[in-house]
Design a protein around this motif. Structure first.
Motif, PDB file in Angstrom:
ATOM      1  N   LYS A  76       0.813  -1.227   0.000  1.00 45.11           N
ATOM      2  CA  LYS A  76       0.000   0.000   0.000  1.00 45.11           C
ATOM      3  C   LYS A  76       0.843   1.273   0.000  1.00 45.11           C
ATOM      4  CE  LYS A  76      -4.378  -1.712   1.711  1.00 45.11           C
ATOM      5  NZ  LYS A  76      -4.162  -2.909   2.560  1.00 45.11           N
ATOM      6  N   GLU A  79       1.015   4.263  -4.687  1.00 48.82           N
ATOM      7  CA  GLU A  79      -0.225   4.366  -5.449  1.00 48.82           C
ATOM      8  C   GLU A  79       0.091   3.986  -6.894  1.00 48.82           C
ATOM      9  OE1 GLU A  79      -3.281   5.780  -4.387  1.00 48.82           O
ATOM     10  OE2 GLU A  79      -2.413   5.671  -2.377  1.00 48.82           O
ATOM     11  N   ASN A  80      -0.936   3.678  -7.657  1.00 46.12           N
ATOM     12  CA  ASN A  80      -0.746   3.489  -9.093  1.00 46.12           C
ATOM     13  C   ASN A  80      -0.136   4.749  -9.700  1.00 46.12           C
ATOM     14  OD1 ASN A  80      -1.367   0.954  -9.981  1.00 46.12           O
ATOM     15  ND2 ASN A  80      -3.581   1.324  -9.898  1.00 46.12           N
ATOM     16  N   GLY A  81       0.813   4.549 -10.600  1.00 46.07           N
ATOM     17  CA  GLY A  81       1.419   5.707 -11.261  1.00 46.07           C
ATOM     18  C   GLY A  81       2.515   6.353 -10.442  1.00 46.07           C
ATOM     19  N   GLN A  82       2.914   5.719  -9.323  1.00 43.59           N
ATOM     20  CA  GLN A  82       3.996   6.287  -8.521  1.00 43.59           C
ATOM     21  C   GLN A  82       5.299   5.526  -8.724  1.00 43.59           C
ATOM     22  OE1 GLN A  82       2.597   6.572  -4.392  1.00 43.59           O
ATOM     23  NE2 GLN A  82       2.876   8.779  -4.565  1.00 43.59           N
ATOM     24  N   LYS A  97       4.850   1.426  -9.659  1.00 40.79           N
ATOM     25  CA  LYS A  97       3.559   0.747  -9.584  1.00 40.79           C
ATOM     26  C   LYS A  97       2.673   1.292 -10.693  1.00 40.79           C
ATOM     27  CE  LYS A  97      -0.164  -0.688  -6.474  1.00 40.79           C
ATOM     28  NZ  LYS A  97      -0.794  -0.456  -5.157  1.00 40.79           N
ATOM     29  N   ASP A  98       2.244   0.398 -11.558  1.00 38.01           N
ATOM     30  CA  ASP A  98       1.463   0.817 -12.717  1.00 38.01           C
ATOM     31  C   ASP A  98       0.340  -0.198 -12.934  1.00 38.01           C
ATOM     32  OD1 ASP A  98       1.211   2.685 -14.922  1.00 38.01           O
ATOM     33  OD2 ASP A  98       1.782   1.022 -16.234  1.00 38.01           O
ATOM     34  N   ASN A  99      -0.882   0.261 -13.033  1.00 35.76           N
ATOM     35  CA  ASN A  99      -2.031  -0.641 -13.208  1.00 35.76           C
ATOM     36  C   ASN A  99      -2.039  -1.792 -12.205  1.00 35.76           C
ATOM     37  OD1 ASN A  99      -3.088   0.819 -15.344  1.00 35.76           O
ATOM     38  ND2 ASN A  99      -1.786  -0.242 -16.828  1.00 35.76           N
ATOM     39  N   GLY A 100      -1.731  -1.469 -10.963  1.00 42.22           N
ATOM     40  CA  GLY A 100      -1.787  -2.471  -9.914  1.00 42.22           C
ATOM     41  C   GLY A 100      -0.601  -3.422  -9.864  1.00 42.22           C
ATOM     42  N   GLU A 101       0.355  -3.252 -10.804  1.00 46.23           N
ATOM     43  CA  GLU A 101       1.508  -4.159 -10.851  1.00 46.23           C
ATOM     44  C   GLU A 101       2.780  -3.419 -10.455  1.00 46.23           C
ATOM     45  OE1 GLU A 101       2.842  -7.086 -14.007  1.00 46.23           O
ATOM     46  OE2 GLU A 101       0.924  -6.393 -14.820  1.00 46.23           O
ATOM     47  N   LYS A 596      -0.153  12.346 -11.709  1.00 45.35           N
ATOM     48  CA  LYS A 596       0.685  11.472 -10.876  1.00 45.35           C
ATOM     49  C   LYS A 596       2.049  11.268 -11.486  1.00 45.35           C
ATOM     50  CE  LYS A 596      -3.003   8.999  -8.625  1.00 45.35           C
ATOM     51  NZ  LYS A 596      -3.930   7.903  -8.786  1.00 45.35           N
TER      52      LYS A 596
END
Length: 598
Positions: A76, A79-82, A97-101, A596
């Motif tokens: 956690k 965030e996405n895009g960070q 972290k991109d699209n949850g991956e 972001k």
């Protein structure tokens, strides 16, 4: 360059892969502990031959003792895009972290070492904040230039809500990955008078073309010829650090060319190209046949045509020898730079610490005027004046006067006389295409080689790239333009190579360039020719600003100082195909850009 290429057609290739010395220990340790070349069948489905994907040994690391693994954060935490830099003990890694991956990559741009965490994450790639190179976050592969190498990609796993990264110690320390390349398996190499691919010019376009061919599995003969006496080097550095020695500037070591069978002919001048018989003739009479030809001859500096132009100690800067000689002679002496464009201003800035005095002569009323506009030009001029540079504007040189054959004074049209022991001329360049005049290869009225989006000339099998070409700029309505910049030459060399292999690639990169003076960098993206307005946000006086160049309702280019990563952000927006409207940048509200990943 993402999304512009259609996939290559499947081909059966017999390829011999040899990893560069540095990489070999890591990725190719055979039983004997020495790297052994392996031949394998390529099916052409993947764009690049990743050793992990295709070689029999699935694991890219030699053994557990050479790897480190650590929990780097909680799922956690990002965030996405960070993006975040995380420490593995042996070095840092860029965690994305991109699209949850989660993805883990090398954290420094291999070009000049920029921290990628300060770059821009968008459309599955991270763009360098300094010079705009782009890397695919899933593979680490270089997707847009400048630079030659890709990033290492590290393993990520998630256990009990924690993110673990596993990496080889060597990869963490290297911070760059040279793509796997084919070797030359053509037996006649080095002796015969024919080559499969001949590349004229060994700048960024020529070198990237040769490397791309090898990365794509091409294993025939490649000959790269250059007027220079050096292997390919980082030419933009010449005017920014004139002291740099050829070996410090080299883009690849000698062993690299040997390992991949890229033959380089130095001090080799092509005098004629016979396209009917697919043959070139060199100045010394040597003849070489080719089946595919890339013309990347670059340009030659313009010289002064005034009275006294043959006086000693008047220089243009094209080679490391030129640059080194200027510094040596300018130490403690009076220096005059003619031309306040990129080259002239970089040289003037570098010499302020070394020379007794530095003066700049320019026809326009402010430096960089046509490129950066009046206001930005004036702010930069002030920075130079604060560093004791004297400007003589809206005038030109009418005479160079000598004492005992050596330069003593520069006489201006305004009738001012400026003391000068050394003069550097930076008044632009012309394409080095004289040798093509009778060849049947099309040239325009200014001597440029027109090409299509695939970098093809009017002659089948003959491609051209770099400073000597005009090409259709996709996002400016395919306007035919000449963009004599380092990043663009890389991109064009790559597209030329892909089309030699019938991959139907098109040039669609967003131009990106930079200049550095007094330790400050100015970055620029887009194509601003013909701008009719400049919108400035930030503080010009403090040199912390962003300037948007507009034509009608559209933003066509951007420049910034001390405002990273705004230029890379704008480049990503333009590369995605979205137009930026003037009203979006007039308000000063940058939220449309900063989202972001900042």
């Amino acid at each position: 360059m993402g999304g512009c290429f259609s996939k290559p057609k499947p081909v059966e290739l017999k390829i011999e892969v040899v990893l560069p010395e540095k990489e070999r220990g890591k990725e190719e340790l055979s039983a004997s502990g020495k790297g052994s070349p392996r031949a394998y069948q390529g099916n052409g489905t993947a764009r690049h031959f990743h050793s992990e994907e295709r070689l029999p040994a699935p694991h890219p690391y030699p053994g557990a003792q050479d790897c480190v693994e650590a929990a780097v954060c909680h799922v956690k935490d990002l965030e996405n895009g960070q993006m975040r830099e995380v420490e593995l003990g042996w070095g840092k890694v860029l965690l994305v972290k991109d699209n949850g991956e989660f993805h883990a990559l090398g954290h420094k741009c291999p070009h000049y070492g920029a921290p990628l965490v300060k770059g821009v994450l968008s459309r599955g790639r991270v763009r360098c904040p300094w010079h705009g190179a782009c890397f695919n976050i899933s593979t680490g592969d270089l997707e847009d230039f400048p630079g030659l190498d890709s990033l290492h990609k590290f393993q990520v796993k998630i256990e009990k809500e924690k993110v673990y990264v596993r990496a080889s110690k060597q990869a963490l320390q290297l911070q760059r990955r040279t793509k796997v390349m084919a070797k030359c398996i053509s037996p006649s190499a080095g002796h015969s008078g024919s080559t499969n691919v001949l590349i004229v010019g060994a700048g960024a376009a020529g070198l990237v073309c040769a490397e791309t061919l090898r990365q794509e599995g091409f294993s025939d003969r490649i000959v790269l010829c250059t007027l220079d006496r050096h292997l390919p080097y980082d030419r933009p550095k010449l005017s920014k650090s004139l002291d740099a020695q050829p070996e410090q500037l080299a883009l690849r070591p000698k062993e690299f060319f040997r390992a991949y069978g890229i033959e380089v002919l130095t001090e080799a001048q092509v005098v004629t190209v016979d396209v009917r018989n697919k043959k070139v003739v060199f100045k010394d009479g040597f003849k070489l046949e080719y089946s595919k030809l890339l013309l990347a001859p670059g340009s030659s500096p313009k010289t002064l045509s005034c009275k006294g132009k043959e006086v000693e100690n008047v220089f243009t800067i094209r080679t490391p020898e030129d640059a080194n000689r200027v510094v040596r002679l300018a130490r403690g002496r009076n220096t005059v730079v003619v031309g306040a464009g990129f080259l002239g201003m970089e040289v003037a800035a570098y010499l302020t610490e070394k020379a007794h005095s530095v003066s700049v002569v320019e026809l326009e009323e402010t430096p960089f005027r046509r490129f950066l506009g009046e206001r930005v030009g004036r702010a930069l001029m002030k920075m130079f004046e604060n560093n004791r540079v004297k400007f003589y504007m809206q005038t030109e040189v009418s005479e160079l006067r000598a004492q005992e054959g050596k330069l003593k004074e520069v006489v201006l049209k305004s009738s001012k006389v400026v003391r000068a022991d050394v003069c550097v001329v930076g008044i632009g360049a012309v394409p080095s295409t004289g040798f093509l005049r009778q060849s049947g290869i099309g040239l325009d009225s200014r001597g440029f080689i027109p090409v299509n989006k695939m970098m093809q000339t009017n002659v089948p099998g003959v491609f051209a790239a770099g400073d000597a070409v005009t090409f259709p700029l996709a996002w400016r309505n395919n306007r035919k333009v000449n963009i004599p910049h380092w990043q663009m030459a890389h991109a064009q060399g790559r597209v030329a190579a892909q089309n030699m292999l019938a991959q139907e690639a098109e040039i669609c990169t967003v131009p990106y360039l930079w200049t550095a003076m007094f330790g400050k960098s100015l970055r620029y993206a887009g194509y601003g020719e013909g701008f009719d307005d400049v919108i400035i946000q930030g503080d010009l006086e403090e040199l912390k600003f962003v300037a948007f160049y507009t034509k009608g309702d559209e933003v066509i280019a951007v420049a910034s100082m001390n405002y990273d990563p705004i230029v890379s952000k704008v480049a990503e927006v333009l590369a995605s195909g979205r137009a930026i409207r003037k009203r979006e940048v007039e308000t000063g509200d940058m939220s449309w850009l900063t989202g972001k990943g900042s």
